[in-house]
Design a protein around this motif. Structure first.
Motif, short mmCIF file in Angstrom:
data_model
loop_
_atom_site.label_atom_id
_atom_site.label_comp_id
_atom_site.label_asym_id
_atom_site.label_seq_id
_atom_site.Cartn_x
_atom_site.Cartn_y
_atom_site.Cartn_z
N THR A 1 1.96 4.88 0.51
CA THR A 1 2.50 4.32 1.75
C THR A 1 1.93 2.93 2.02
N ASN A 2 0.62 2.78 1.87
CA ASN A 2 0.03 1.47 2.08
C ASN A 2 0.49 0.47 1.04
N ALA A 3 0.61 0.91 -0.21
CA ALA A 3 1.10 0.02 -1.26
C ALA A 3 2.49 -0.48 -0.94
N MET B 1 4.53 -5.83 -0.03
CA MET B 1 5.57 -6.73 -0.56
C MET B 1 5.30 -7.04 -2.04
N LEU B 2 4.52 -6.15 -2.69
CA LEU B 2 4.20 -6.31 -4.11
C LEU B 2 4.49 -5.04 -4.90
N PHE B 3 5.00 -3.99 -4.23
CA PHE B 3 5.09 -2.67 -4.84
C PHE B 3 6.55 -2.25 -4.97
N ASP B 4 6.94 -1.85 -6.17
CA ASP B 4 8.30 -1.37 -6.41
C ASP B 4 8.37 0.08 -5.92
N GLY C 1 7.55 3.25 -8.19
CA GLY C 1 6.22 3.68 -7.78
C GLY C 1 5.13 2.93 -8.52
N ALA C 2 5.28 1.60 -8.64
CA ALA C 2 4.32 0.80 -9.40
C ALA C 2 4.29 -0.62 -8.86
N TRP C 3 3.14 -1.29 -9.09
CA TRP C 3 3.06 -2.70 -8.74
C TRP C 3 4.08 -3.48 -9.57
N ASP C 4 4.68 -4.50 -8.96
CA ASP C 4 5.76 -5.23 -9.61
C ASP C 4 5.26 -6.53 -10.21
N VAL D 1 -2.78 3.16 -7.30
CA VAL D 1 -1.95 3.82 -6.29
C VAL D 1 -1.88 5.32 -6.59
N ARG D 2 -2.21 6.13 -5.57
CA ARG D 2 -2.21 7.58 -5.72
C ARG D 2 -1.35 8.25 -4.65
#
Length: 498
Positions: A182-184, A188-191, A195-198, A215-216
């Motif tokens: 949720t925080n990720a 504005m950097l998380f797909d 479910g991963a950093w972009d 990210v968990r």
């Protein structure tokens, strides 16, 4: 009896609440900390204030409850979202103050992103808009404006996190650099689909991937606290951003359920299940919670000024001595005066998303006094809630099943006058639960779920209890007239934006 400790790190205070296995509260402690406003539209926190107030409230709650570390099965963390902290990987020392979610200093950067055609990519990947509200441009500003920060980041010396990550890193003595989905999803950097950093967005914002936390799931193993902090190690088993934690605490697990939290700002979330809905009405698509690797999504509307408008009445204008007085004065206001306050102190959020507009007051007369100002201030929160629910109904299955009941929480829900006015203006019931600490309860539930203290979501929903239902009492013509007046006021305020 095993207890669950919820850390609720908010915008103006840090709180620690100890919950029993039946979700009743055993002890609570709260501590305010300073806000810093170094320039118009800038809002900052000292990270050390966030840390010390968190540790001190945890210790105080344990002392008040006569509870030791060995009595606590798990810690759950919930936090002000989007606020960005950058710190040294080795020492934990921050490179500067945290840039708070309300901060608008990166508005020009966001405008450039839009002008260069990047907002479509940002929205497609993250569900968000190119707005200074989110973490990404705040991090970029820190790297560009603090001497030596970018070079240090590129050498792998610096870490970035939202407040949950910063607290987790320090609670675990630097052993764990992680966050939850949720925080990720608010950076504005998380797909949110993968479910991963972009990587594309990281390149666009020039943010090194080495800074980012793992990210968990919201209910997961996040390590254990240093034994020295609380007299023994305590497992950290849950994390969620404050608004998503409130979704969990309000037991809004079924698609179509809506909750609205009234704190410093106001945030309404509509559960859309395991399918992300792309908004056509400038709402946000976000992760509501992630359990067992399965993501559940929500449509979100964000209002930047809710409880903050009551603080303005008290601290800025000095016309009330306490928050409770605002309701008393609103009740005594002259009903013939139609006064509209557009509280765009830091711009307007959903569904307008204009960081440049500032607050405005319409309908002033010689008869306007403190009572009328208080009423306009409280009604501004109600009208903004209307805006959010109208947009949600338009996005969610053409409105079917959305907003039939609004579950509310947060400090402003103590005002019966305000809750009744919200029900009047949205034309739907407003349900206030017995446990108003729903944000902290959500964090506690996630940690307790992982620790085996609390049941699965379906059974946890059965524990939700109603305190009071506020049913609409305003006739349709009056409601429509008031809403039309609000919309004229908003459009007038927007017309002055630079």
């Amino acid at each position: 009896m095993p207890f669950v400790l919820a850390i609720d790190q908010g915008t103006t205070s840090s709180r620690a609440i100890l919950f029993r296995p039946d979700t009743s509260i055993a002890a609570l402690a709260q501590q305010e900390f300073p806000q810093h406003f170094p320039a118009p539209g800038w809002v900052e926190h000292e990270p050390e204030d966030l840390w010390t107030s968190t540790v001190e409230t945890c210790r105080e709650a344990m002392r008040r409850g006569g509870i030791y570390a060995s009595d606590i099965a798990a810690i759950g963390i919930t936090n002000q979202r989007e606020t960005a902290v950058v710190w040294d990987r080795r020492t934990g020392e921050s490179v500067g103050r945290a840039i708070v979610w309300q901060d608008r200093r990166t508005a020009a950067h966001c405008t450039r992103l839009k002008e260069e055609g990047h907002e479509a990519l940002i929205t497609a990947r993250t569900g968000l808009l190119a707005d200074p509200y989110f973490s990404a441009t705040k991090v970029a500003w820190i790297l560009d404006q603090i001497p030596g920060a970018r070079a240090r980041a590129e050498r792998g010396e610096l870490l970035f996190g939202t407040v949950d990550s910063y607290l987790l890193w320090r609670l675990t003595g630097g052993r764990v650099h992680a966050t939850d989905a949720t925080n990720a999803s608010r950076t504005m950097l998380f797909d949110i689909h993968r479910g991963a950093w972009d990587d594309d967005l990281l390149r666009l914002l020039r943010i090194p991937a080495s800074m980012l936390p793992e990210v968990r799931d919201c209910a997961s193993d996040f390590g254990t606290t240093d034994p020295e902090l609380f007299g023994g190690p305590i497992a950290i088993r849950g994390i969620a951003g404050d608004q998503q934690a409130a979704v969990v605490g309000q037991a809004c697990f079924s698609p179509g359920m809506v909750k609205s939290t009234y704190g410093t700002g106001c945030f309404a979330l509509l559960n859309t299940g395991e399918t992300p809905i792309a908004s056509k009405n400038r709402l946000l698509t976000t992760i509501a919670y992630q359990l067992g690797g399965r993501r559940h999504y929500a449509l979100e509307g964000s209002i930047f000024v809710a409880g903050a408008v009551v603080q303005w009445l008290r601290d800025g204008l000095g016309i009330i001595g306490s928050a409770a007085e605002s309701s008393t004065k609103a009740r005594a206001a002259d009903p013939s005066q139609e006064l509209y306050l557009v509280p765009a102190f830091v711009g307007l959020g959903a569904p307008y998303w204009n960081p440049e507009v500032r607050g405005a007051l319409f309908g002033l007369s010689r008869g306007t006094g403190p009572n009328e100002l208080a009423k306009a201030a409280l009604e501004s929160v109600c009208f903004q809630t209307v805006d959010l629910l109208v947009a949600m109904k338009a996005d969610w299955q053409d409105g079917d099943g959305a907003g039939t009941v609004l579950r509310v929480d947060g400090g402003m829900t103590a005002s019966d006058w305000t809750m009744q006015r919200i029900a009047d203006l949205i034309g739907a019931p407003v349900d206030r639960p017995e446990i108003l600490e729903t944000t902290a309860l959500g964090a506690a539930y996630l940690a307790g779920l992982q620790a085996g203290i609390y049941p699965e979501p379906e059974r946890f929903s059965d524990t939700w209890r109603l305190d009071r239902r506020f049913s609409p009492a305003l006739d349709k013509d009056s409601r429509e007239r008031k809403i039309a007046g609000w919309r004229k006021a908003v459009q007038a305020a927007l017309s002055t934006a630079s």
